[in-house]
Design a protein around this motif. Structure first.
Motif, short mmCIF file in Angstrom:
data_model
loop_
_atom_site.label_atom_id
_atom_site.label_comp_id
_atom_site.label_asym_id
_atom_site.label_seq_id
_atom_site.Cartn_x
_atom_site.Cartn_y
_atom_site.Cartn_z
N UNK A 509 0.80 -1.23 0.00
CA UNK A 509 0.00 0.00 0.00
C UNK A 509 0.83 1.28 0.00
N UNK A 510 2.14 1.20 -0.09
CA UNK A 510 2.96 2.39 0.08
C UNK A 510 2.82 3.37 -1.08
N UNK A 511 2.84 2.88 -2.30
CA UNK A 511 2.66 3.79 -3.44
C UNK A 511 1.29 4.46 -3.37
N UNK A 512 0.28 3.66 -3.08
CA UNK A 512 -1.08 4.19 -2.96
C UNK A 512 -1.18 5.22 -1.84
N UNK A 513 -0.57 4.92 -0.71
CA UNK A 513 -0.71 5.74 0.49
C UNK A 513 0.20 6.96 0.46
N UNK A 514 1.49 6.72 0.42
CA UNK A 514 2.46 7.82 0.45
C UNK A 514 2.52 8.53 -0.89
N UNK A 515 2.40 7.75 -1.97
CA UNK A 515 2.40 8.35 -3.30
C UNK A 515 1.28 9.36 -3.49
N UNK A 516 0.12 9.07 -2.92
CA UNK A 516 -1.01 10.01 -3.01
C UNK A 516 -0.69 11.30 -2.27
N UNK A 517 -0.04 11.18 -1.11
CA UNK A 517 0.35 12.37 -0.35
C UNK A 517 1.40 13.18 -1.10
N UNK A 518 2.34 12.48 -1.74
CA UNK A 518 3.39 13.16 -2.51
C UNK A 518 2.77 13.92 -3.68
N UNK A 519 1.88 13.28 -4.39
CA UNK A 519 1.21 13.94 -5.51
C UNK A 519 0.43 15.17 -5.02
N UNK A 520 -0.27 15.03 -3.93
CA UNK A 520 -1.09 16.12 -3.41
C UNK A 520 -0.24 17.30 -2.96
N UNK A 521 0.87 17.04 -2.27
CA UNK A 521 1.69 18.14 -1.78
C UNK A 521 2.38 18.86 -2.95
N UNK A 522 2.73 18.12 -3.99
CA UNK A 522 3.32 18.76 -5.17
C UNK A 522 2.29 19.62 -5.90
N UNK A 523 1.07 19.16 -5.91
CA UNK A 523 0.00 19.97 -6.52
C UNK A 523 -0.19 21.27 -5.75
N UNK A 524 -0.05 21.20 -4.43
CA UNK A 524 -0.15 22.42 -3.61
C UNK A 524 0.98 23.39 -3.93
N UNK A 525 2.18 22.87 -4.13
CA UNK A 525 3.30 23.73 -4.52
C UNK A 525 3.01 24.35 -5.89
#
Length: 739
Positions: A509-525
């Motif tokens: 579940x790491x790509x699903x879990x942490x990857x989603x957070x990484x994508x979201x924080x980059x979108x915020x930037x």
């Protein structure tokens, strides 16, 4: 330069560090005045310590202390229950709690010395006298004492539906069989180790082999009654774990205990035999009763499971959820009972419950197909299910049919001869087998932080782990693509409790879990960059909305006119910003609850069996995977190939053998515990079936660590039957079982 990174075969960003030795694992962190701890283990499986004599060990020059239950200080865990993030129901094992022995090889003392060699020698001088009690480690002898736990730590068995007994009685064709899976041990290359560094200000820095630093933090702070701000846990690299690092093991506790008592840094690393003293895949026996109509429709399925656990914790796995996920049937019933033995609690091991349950299910189904006279592939397609019957939910996506079609074509399944023992290659019998499987596509809550600096460099961080799966790389790819940066401008940090929270790396579940957070924080930037760009005079992006722009090669430009662009560096320099920073959390959507979310696989296997000697060669594997969006095909293929190799081990080699006279595993090293080597591994073809899923997470990725193993062992078992006409129901398949 193209910045399309997702879906691109990419070398590991940490690869150079690993092959040059720059990457440091838990035992490799050196600090001044480091002391070395060696564990003394019990020689009996059950009883009490009558006397423990440490005088000879303490007389050795350079030995600092021998810690036992008699002289250790009191800590929080000795007074109340404590839990780590992966603990099953029950009372977790407390090292050096008292003189009671709960299992063979239980730690009974820690010798701490100036050097490792001194500590090892002194450990041999510790004398322990026991009052031995009768122990129970014989699984078969104790199956009559099996019980239903008050609480399962995995999914509670699904409620039955239909009338399985009546449907079974009326079925035209029946199969009633029992399958057994042995105890297995993880045996990662890196042994479990902890370096605990006590500092003058009372703080503690801990380097641990763990699949999630947050779990070690919780374990240590609750065990020793320490505030979280006083403990810093790091685990930047993990040399394999496969589930053995989900729970902090006893070396972690003992290293911290010694560091606190001696007020100096201490390292404790377990030996390979000691790796057999905790956690393992539990031995499991499964009874199946299957019934079908003459035309091959599955009419009834009953599954009864017996699995081992310890006497102090109720460990269970998702062994019985697979029939309702993989086959359409109007009448199903399940049970899952535990057999408590005088041993350490079992522990999640790659695809826990799936590897075990799907092996037996897919083998039993194969028996039914042969009894019906049907092609096993045709039988599976005839009983294909479009929903999760356990929970009456549709699948968020399911490309299992495509896996069958593409895998069968690549393998050449249509050329299969129907009858067992009908295919040959010289003196070798040739067999073809098939099996399919599933693994849940989970997402959990996680956080990530992003910092973009004026030089265009992006740093992303989250307290997740990389257990060899490629987490460093795929998170770098996700961040690079989301903000349109080259890989070399992105750095991903993990394995540190000072970073934003992430759960354990396990369950695919790491790509699903942490990857989603990484994508979201980059979108915020990205949003911040656009707003900053729009504040500048004569901005070409003045009236643009986020949907109107794209990020490419470190530039922000209009989708409709790429000439209207501005670089990140310009935006930040003109906005007089040294850096942009953002931290976010992501979690599963409410929409996910409406769907069953699983990855699927099909394995086609060819075996060649020496007719005279019974030696088995797995000559060919074709495995087709429907795992959602594939972030990095290169590391993804590596994951699936590694899982397939392990599947060979499950089917043919791996078995931890218990000597019930002593209650100890006999083959506790890699000389006698067999795993596949190069000569055992031949052609492995991996097919990634295209699958789009907008439900599982923002990336559409399902995770691959477990789905690659679950269908391999049963496909091998089924191929061996096709080759020899002998159905082996107890793993592993060894020569004596075929001869």
């Amino acid at each position: 330069m193209s910045t399309n990174q997702i879906g691109k075969p990419t070398n590991r960003v940490d690869g150079r560090a690993k092959v040059t030795g720059e990457a440091k694992y838990a035992a490799e962190f050196h600090v001044p005045d480091l002391a070395h701890g060696v564990v003394v283990n019990s020689a009996i499986a059950k009883g009490k310590i009558k006397k423990i004599d440490t005088s000879k060990a303490m007389a050795v020059e350079g030995v600092f202390k021998v810690i036992t239950h008699e002289n250790r200080k009191d800590y929080a865990c000795y007074d109340k229950d404590f839990k780590d993030m992966d603990a099953p129901p029950g009372s977790p094992f407390r090292p050096l709690y008292n003189g009671n022995i709960l299992f063979n090889m239980q730690p009974v003392a820690l010798v701490v010395a100036e050097t490792l060699e001194l500590a090892r020698y002194a450990a041999t001088l510790v004398e322990v006298a026991y009052e031995e009690e009768a122990h129970e480690t014989d699984f078969e002898a104790n199956r009559g004492e099996a019980y239903v736990p008050e609480k399962y730590n995995s999914t509670t068995p699904p409620k039955p539906w239909g009338n399985p007994e009546e449907a079974l009685a009326k079925a035209d064709v029946k199969v009633e069989v029992e399958y057994a899976h042995p105890t297995e041990h993880h045996n990662p290359m890196e042994m479990h180790a902890t370096v605990a560094v006590w500092e003058e200000n009372g703080k503690l820095t801990v380097y641990d082999k763990i699949q999630g630093v947050e779990n070690t933090l919780q374990y240590i702070t609750s065990s020793f009654g320490l505030p979280k701000e006083k403990v810093h846990v790091l685990s930047p690299f993990v040399g394999g774990a496969f589930g053995s690092g989900l729970r902090p093991q006893y070396q972690s506790f003992l290293a911290v205990l010694a560091a606190l008592e001696l007020k100096r840094p201490v390292r404790v690393m377990l030996t390979r035999p000691q790796m057999f003293s905790f956690g393992h895949r539990p031995r499991t026996t499964q009874r199946f009763a299957l019934g079908a109509s003459k035309d091959g429709k599955l009419e009834a399925l009953i599954q009864d499971v017996f699995a081992e656990t310890s006497t102090f914790e109720d460990y269970s796995e998702d062994v019985v959820i697979w029939p309702g996920l993989l086959y359409k049937c109007d009448n199903m019933k399940f049970s899952h009972k535990l057999v408590a033995l005088d041993e350490y609690t079992p522990l999640d091991m790659r695809a826990p419950g799936g590897t075990t349950g799907i092996f037996a299910l897919e083998s039993a189904v194969d028996e039914l197909a042969y009894k019906l006279g049907m092609d096993p592939l045709v039988f599976r397609l005839k009983n294909y299910t479009d929903k999760d019957q356990n929970n009456d939910l549709p699948f968020s996506s399911k490309e299992l049919r495509a896996c069958y079609i593409q895998g069968a074509e690549k393998f050449g399944w249509e050329q299969r001869s129907k009858e067992p023992r009908s295919m040959r290659n010289g003196h070798q019998l040739v067999g073809w087998g098939v099996a399919h499987g599933a693994w849940e596509a989970q997402q959990a809550k996680a956080s990530a932080k992003a910092v973009l600096t004026t030089d265009g460099k992006l740093t992303i961080s989250s307290a997740t782990a990389d257990i060899g799966t490629g987490t460093y790389t795929v998170m770098t790819q996700i961040a690079a693509e989301t903000l349109g940066l080259p890989l070399e401008d992105v750095t991903f940090k993990l394995g540190d409790t000072s970073l934003p929270f992430a759960p354990l790396e396990g369950g695919s579940k790491t790509v699903s879990t942490v990857g989603s957070a990484v994508k979201k924080v980059c979108e915020k930037i990205g949003e911040k960059l656009l707003r900053l760009a729009q504040q500048q005079a004569n901005s070409p992006l003045k009236d643009a909305e986020l949907k109107d722009v794209t990020f490419t090669d470190g530039r922000l430009h209009l989708k409709s006119d790429t000439a209207k662009a501005v670089s990140f560096k310009e935006i930040m320099q003109l906005g007089q910003r040294e850096q942009l920073e953002e931290e976010v959390s992501s979690k599963p959507s409410e929409e996910q609850k409406k769907f069953a979310r699983f990855a699927h696989s099909v394995a086609f296997v060819e075996v060649k069996v020496d007719e005279d000697l019974g030696a088995i060669q797995v000559s060919r594997i074709v495995t087709a995977i429907a795992g959602g969006r594939i972030i990095n095909p290169k590391t993804a293929k590596s994951q699936i190939m590694g899982a397939a190799v392990w599947g060979i081990g499950v089917a043919l080699e791996e078995e931890s053998v218990m000597d019930n006279n002593y209650g100890r595993f006999m083959n506790h090293d890699l000389e006698k515990y067999h795993v596949p080597v190069n000569a055992d591994v031949h052609d492995i073809d991996v097919i990634f079936v295209e699958e789009q899923d907008t439900i599982v997470n923002a990336l559409g990725a399902k995770g691959l660590g477990e789905i690659g193993i679950v269908s391999i062992a049963p496909a091998i078992v089924n191929a061996v039957f096709h080759a020899t006409g002998k159905r082996i129901r107890h793993l592993p398949i060894k020569l004596d079982k075929l001869l």
